[in-house]
Design a protein around this motif. Structure first.
Motif, PDB file in Angstrom:
ATOM      1  N   HIS A 181       0.885  -1.272   0.155  1.00 14.49           N
ATOM      2  CA  HIS A 181      -0.064   0.073  -0.054  1.00 14.49           C
ATOM      3  C   HIS A 181       0.701   1.285   0.086  1.00 14.49           C
ATOM      4  O   HIS A 181       0.556   2.216  -0.704  1.00 14.49           O
ATOM      5  CB  HIS A 181      -1.026  -0.054   1.156  1.00 14.49           C
ATOM      6  N   LEU A 182       2.178   1.345   0.726  1.00 14.01           N
ATOM      7  CA  LEU A 182       2.897   2.380   0.765  1.00 14.01           C
ATOM      8  C   LEU A 182       3.663   2.418  -0.620  1.00 14.01           C
ATOM      9  O   LEU A 182       3.513   3.503  -0.970  1.00 14.01           O
ATOM     10  CB  LEU A 182       4.006   2.141   1.800  1.00 14.01           C
ATOM     11  N   TYR A 183       3.998   1.512  -1.213  1.00 11.88           N
ATOM     12  CA  TYR A 183       4.732   1.491  -2.427  1.00 11.88           C
ATOM     13  C   TYR A 183       3.739   2.125  -3.500  1.00 11.88           C
ATOM     14  O   TYR A 183       3.773   2.863  -4.524  1.00 11.88           O
ATOM     15  CB  TYR A 183       5.383   0.575  -3.065  1.00 11.88           C
ATOM     16  N   MET A 184       2.236   1.547  -3.596  1.00 15.18           N
ATOM     17  CA  MET A 184       1.116   2.077  -4.374  1.00 15.18           C
ATOM     18  C   MET A 184       1.134   3.715  -4.241  1.00 15.18           C
ATOM     19  O   MET A 184       0.999   4.259  -5.172  1.00 15.18           O
ATOM     20  CB  MET A 184      -0.201   1.366  -3.978  1.00 15.18           C
ATOM     21  N   ALA A 243       3.780  -3.518  14.919  1.00 11.96           N
ATOM     22  CA  ALA A 243       2.734  -2.487  15.604  1.00 11.96           C
ATOM     23  C   ALA A 243       2.714  -1.513  14.587  1.00 11.96           C
ATOM     24  O   ALA A 243       1.428  -0.913  14.411  1.00 11.96           O
ATOM     25  CB  ALA A 243       3.010  -2.262  16.769  1.00 11.96           C
ATOM     26  N   ASP A 244       3.545  -0.823  14.254  1.00 14.62           N
ATOM     27  CA  ASP A 244       3.390   0.547  13.441  1.00 14.62           C
ATOM     28  C   ASP A 244       2.597   0.088  11.962  1.00 14.62           C
ATOM     29  O   ASP A 244       1.800   1.039  11.760  1.00 14.62           O
ATOM     30  CB  ASP A 244       5.043   0.871  12.975  1.00 14.62           C
ATOM     31  N   LEU A 245       2.840  -1.003  11.500  1.00 17.55           N
ATOM     32  CA  LEU A 245       2.444  -1.349  10.337  1.00 17.55           C
ATOM     33  C   LEU A 245       0.800  -1.712  10.475  1.00 17.55           C
ATOM     34  O   LEU A 245       0.134  -1.292   9.486  1.00 17.55           O
ATOM     35  CB  LEU A 245       3.253  -2.464   9.615  1.00 17.55           C
ATOM     36  N   ARG A 246       0.479  -2.278  11.302  1.00 17.96           N
ATOM     37  CA  ARG A 246      -0.900  -2.425  11.683  1.00 17.96           C
ATOM     38  C   ARG A 246      -1.586  -1.646  12.015  1.00 17.96           C
ATOM     39  O   ARG A 246      -2.701  -1.167  11.536  1.00 17.96           O
ATOM     40  CB  ARG A 246      -0.853  -3.686  12.599  1.00 17.96           C
ATOM     41  N   SER A 247      -1.167  -0.393  12.495  1.00 13.14           N
ATOM     42  CA  SER A 247      -1.702   0.935  12.910  1.00 13.14           C
ATOM     43  C   SER A 247      -1.885   1.627  11.516  1.00 13.14           C
ATOM     44  O   SER A 247      -3.013   2.189  11.166  1.00 13.14           O
ATOM     45  CB  SER A 247      -0.977   1.708  13.796  1.00 13.14           C
ATOM     46  N   TYR A 248      -0.835   1.299  10.527  1.00 17.40           N
ATOM     47  CA  TYR A 248      -1.096   2.222   9.436  1.00 17.40           C
ATOM     48  C   TYR A 248      -2.138   1.396   8.531  1.00 17.40           C
ATOM     49  O   TYR A 248      -2.961   2.190   8.016  1.00 17.40           O
ATOM     50  CB  TYR A 248       0.215   1.966   8.435  1.00 17.40           C
ATOM     51  N   LEU A 249      -2.005   0.155   8.455  1.00 21.59           N
ATOM     52  CA  LEU A 249      -3.388  -0.592   7.612  1.00 21.59           C
ATOM     53  C   LEU A 249      -4.665  -0.010   8.358  1.00 21.59           C
ATOM     54  O   LEU A 249      -5.749  -0.219   7.402  1.00 21.59           O
ATOM     55  CB  LEU A 249      -3.352  -1.944   7.941  1.00 21.59           C
ATOM     56  N   ALA A 250      -4.775  -0.023   9.600  1.00 21.49           N
ATOM     57  CA  ALA A 250      -6.098   0.314  10.040  1.00 21.49           C
ATOM     58  C   ALA A 250      -6.433   1.727   9.744  1.00 21.49           C
ATOM     59  O   ALA A 250      -7.734   1.972   9.660  1.00 21.49           O
ATOM     60  CB  ALA A 250      -5.882   0.284  11.585  1.00 21.49           C
ATOM     61  N   ARG A 251      -5.442   2.635   9.477  1.00 13.54           N
ATOM     62  CA  ARG A 251      -5.778   4.028   9.253  1.00 13.54           C
ATOM     63  C   ARG A 251      -6.490   4.202   7.806  1.00 13.54           C
ATOM     64  O   ARG A 251      -7.137   5.124   7.563  1.00 13.54           O
ATOM     65  CB  ARG A 251      -4.477   4.721   9.266  1.00 13.54           C
ATOM     66  N   HIS A 252      -5.998   3.104   6.996  1.00 12.05           N
ATOM     67  CA  HIS A 252      -6.162   3.223   5.649  1.00 12.05           C
ATOM     68  C   HIS A 252      -7.286   2.055   5.219  1.00 12.05           C
ATOM     69  O   HIS A 252      -7.379   1.988   4.072  1.00 12.05           O
ATOM     70  CB  HIS A 252      -4.958   3.217   4.712  1.00 12.05           C
ATOM     71  N   ASP A 253      -7.896   1.376   6.240  1.00 13.35           N
ATOM     72  CA  ASP A 253      -8.952   0.366   6.215  1.00 13.35           C
ATOM     73  C   ASP A 253      -8.318  -0.682   5.063  1.00 13.35           C
ATOM     74  O   ASP A 253      -8.916  -0.933   4.073  1.00 13.35           O
ATOM     75  CB  ASP A 253     -10.130   1.208   5.549  1.00 13.35           C
ATOM     76  N   VAL A 254      -7.240  -1.026   5.449  1.00 14.10           N
ATOM     77  CA  VAL A 254      -6.571  -2.085   4.365  1.00 14.10           C
ATOM     78  C   VAL A 254      -6.647  -3.635   5.428  1.00 14.10           C
ATOM     79  O   VAL A 254      -6.085  -3.351   6.444  1.00 14.10           O
ATOM     80  CB  VAL A 254      -5.395  -1.759   3.901  1.00 14.10           C
ATOM     81  N   ASP A 255      -7.102  -4.527   4.690  1.00 14.30           N
ATOM     82  CA  ASP A 255      -7.151  -5.859   5.220  1.00 14.30           C
ATOM     83  C   ASP A 255      -5.885  -6.621   4.910  1.00 14.30           C
ATOM     84  O   ASP A 255      -5.161  -6.369   4.029  1.00 14.30           O
ATOM     85  CB  ASP A 255      -8.278  -6.534   4.797  1.00 14.30           C
TER      86      ASP A 255
END
Length: 413
Positions: free
Chosen positions: A41-44, A173-185
């Motif tokens: 998602h970050l690279y996208m 934990a940082d990356l799961r917080s990022y995914l939660a912020r951007h609603d990515v499963d």
């Protein structure tokens, strides 16, 4: 769009992952887990701003039920976001050796082959700070030295391809917080809770260590210090190799008892055996001790596909014939990862070790190379007929050159 401070840090690491020489097209290795989905998602987002094209690849190791479905979910995400994606299936494990190591090696060469076929010159991996700390503890349990305890490299070259770990300073934990912020499963691999796996047991042990004051940050910093020590030792190993190791054809000659610290001697021997033996990884310290012990007793010994022979006050490390006697290939392709032959190529010719046919080369003694060395050198054959042995004084229009010499190889390991 206003960027979250945490997003800015992650995107900055993505932007700097490959340094100043950015690949023309970047591949992203994605398993579907939280770390790799955050990486994708970050690279996208980064690709949309930078204009650098990306593609994603998933390796399905076919080792557990549901892996194909997980790869399909990644493919679906990529299709929805216009990202080129391919799933590579690994299903040829022979049941021998270390499964995890075999799967890891297969993952690298399969991704590298995919990258080559798709004009991709850089691969991003989703390893995190947690991975580095866990690896440190696992290697500590195996009594690893400085090299083994050193922090995983954030950039490296393998299979002729550039690889990067952009998120090596981020935690899970940082990356799961990022995914939660951007609603990515993402997919939670059930094996992450299976205590049969060493890494899972290490994760559990980290909780107990933290209670004792041994934090993740402390272990990560220690691994970083080990990496700095390794880099310093590598620097001086290159210097001492230039002073003490001589390359003669495919052989290396070094003093039997150089006046150097024990660790430096070990590193010189390790580098020499790795190069002569065409090893992807440095040989274990026990292998080097076995080699040195055999030399002390008998004047010769084998290890890592190498034969070491005492010659006066020196040691010659050469390729062991036993390691290459079944190796064949086309004359225009590199042989034994080292040799490139040039001459009158033809489809009915092949390259194989000279072996006992050294006796059919009348001038082999004039080359100055021992018989044992020449037996492991490349020769040109038509069926069972020896056509040429360029390193044994019987060239007949053929030459054989080392692809990358020993001292140059020290700059890339």
């Amino acid at each position: 769009m206003q960027l979250d401070h945490a997003d800015k840090a992650l995107l900055h690491w993505i932007d700097r992952a490959f340094g100043a020489e950015r690949p023309a097209r970047i591949g992203v290795a994605v398993s579907g887990g939280g770390d790799s989905m955050a990486l994708l998602h970050l690279y996208m987002r980064w690709a949309q701003q930078s204009g650098v094209p990306i593609a994603a690849v998933t390796v399905d190791h076919s080792l557990r039920e549901g892996s194909a479905a997980e790869a399909a979910k990644v493919a679906c995400f990529c299709a929805e976001h216009g990202i080129a994606h391919e799933t590579l299936v690994w299903d040829n494990w022979d049941g021998h050796g270390n499964l995890q190591a075999a799967a890891r090696d297969a993952r690298y060469w399969m991704i590298a082959a995919w990258a080559l076929a798709n004009d991709i010159d850089g691969i991003a991996l989703g390893h995190t700070k947690d991975d580095s700390v866990e690896t440190f503890l696992m290697r500590l349990a195996r009594k690893a030295g400085i090299d083994g305890l050193a922090l995983m490299e954030s950039q490296f070259t393998r299979e002729g391809l550039r690889w990067a770990r952009p998120l090596w300073l981020a935690t899970r934990a940082d990356l799961r917080s990022y995914l939660a912020r951007h609603d990515v499963d993402w997919i939670d691999d059930p094996s992450n809770d299976d205590v049969d796996f060493e890494r899972v047991r290490v994760r559990q042990a980290l909780v107990a260590l933290s209670d004792l004051g041994v934090s993740q940050d402390a272990l990560h910093q220690t691994a970083h210090h080990a990496a700095q020590a390794r880099d310093a030792l590598d620097h001086y190993t290159r210097i001492e190799a230039g002073l003490h190791i001589t390359q003669v054809g495919g052989d290396l000659i070094l003093p039997a008892k150089p006046d150097l610290p024990a660790e430096m001697i070990r590193r010189l021997w390790t580098k020499a055996v790795q190069w002569v033996g065409r090893l992807d990884y440095p040989p274990r310290a026990t292998s080097i001790r076995h080699l040195q012990g055999g030399l002390a007793l008998d004047g010769k010994a084998t290890a890592g596909g190498c034969l070491a022979i005492t010659e006066g006050g020196q040691v010659r490390i050469t390729r062991e014939h036993q390691a290459v006697k079944m190796m064949t290939g086309a004359t225009h392709l590199p042989w034994d990862k080292h040799w490139q032959l040039e001459g009158p190529h033809a489809k009915d010719l092949h390259v194989a070790a000279l072996g006992e046919a050294v006796k059919d080369c009348p001038d082999w003694r004039e080359t100055g190379l021992p018989r044992a060395s020449l037996m492991a050198t490349p020769a040109v054959w038509r069926g069972d007929m020896l056509i040429a042995a360029p390193l044994a004084g019987d060239s007949r229009g053929w030459t054989a050159q080392i692809v990358a010499d020993f001292h140059s190889s020290l700059l890339t390991h």
